[in-house]
Design a protein around this motif. Structure first.
Motif: not given
Length: 171
Positions: A23-31, A65-77
Motif C-alpha cells: 500500500l502506497r502511503v502519503v503522509k500529510k504534515y501540519p504545514n 497521529t496516523g489518522q486516515d485522511l484519504t477521504r478528506s484529500i479526495l474531497l479536496q481534489i
C-alpha cells in the motif's frame, strides 16, 4: 517536488519500496505538505490526482497521529476540479446530495451512487474497447442516469412527505 531532507518513516514503512502490492502511503504534515513514502519526495495535490487517475492504491495519513485522511484529500481534489471551470455537479445536485445527510436514505444513497458510477466505468471501458465512435452513447447513458436519479429522488421525497404526514409531521 523533492526535498533534500526526508521525514522519518514510521516503523514498517519502507520509503523506497517498489512492490506494487504494498500500500502506497502519503503522509500529510501540519504545514499541509504531502510526502510520498514510496518515492521519498513531497508531492502536490495534482500528483495525488494522478495516482487516482492511474488507479494506484494509496492511503493518506496524518504524519503525527496516523489518522486516515484519504477521504478528506479526495474531497479536496473534487473541490478543486469543481472550481476549475467545468464542474461535474450542478448546484441542484450538490444541494440534493447534502439533503441526504442525516436522512434515513443516507446509507442507500452512497451505495446507489457507488454502484451507478461503477456501472458507468464498466460501460465506458467496454465502449473504449469496442469502438471510439460509440462515445456518443455515453452521453445518452449519462442523461438516462441523471433522469433516473432525479426520479428516484423525487419518489423518495414524496414517500418521506407521506410518512411524515402520516405521523402528523411536516417537513
Amino acid at each position: 517536488m523533492t526535498s533534500s531532507t526526508k521525514p522519518s518513516d514510521t516503523p514498517g514503512e519502507s520509503a523506497g519500496a517498489t512492490d506494487a502490492t504494498e500500500l502506497r502511503v502519503v503522509k500529510k504534515y501540519p504545514n499541509r505538505r504531502l510526502y510520498d513514502t514510496r518515492t521519498s519526495s513531497y508531492i502536490t495535490l495534482a500528483e495525488v490526482r494522478k495516482l487516482v487517475m492511474a488507479a494506484e492504491t494509496f492511503v493518506v495519513r496524518d504524519a503525527k497521529t496516523g489518522q486516515d485522511l484519504t477521504r478528506s484529500i479526495l474531497l479536496q481534489i473534487i473541490l478543486e476540479e469543481e472550481a476549475g471551470g467545468a464542474p461535474m455537479f450542478s448546484e441542484a445536485v450538490l444541494a440534493n446530495i447534502i439533503r441526504f445527510y442525516g436522512h434515513s436514505m443516507q446509507g442507500y444513497m452512497g451505495t446507489y451512487l457507488e454502484k451507478n458510477i461503477q456501472s458507468l466505468m464498466e460501460v465506458q471501458a467496454k465502449l473504449a474497447e469496442q469502438s471510439p465512435m460509440m462515445n456518443g452513447m455515453m452521453g445518452t447513458y449519462l442523461e438516462q442516469s441523471k433522469s433516473a436519479f432525479a426520479q428516484m429522488q423525487e419518489q423518495m421525497q414524496k414517500q418521506t412527505e407521506q410518512i411524515l404526514s402520516a405521523f402528523g409531521m411536516k417537513r
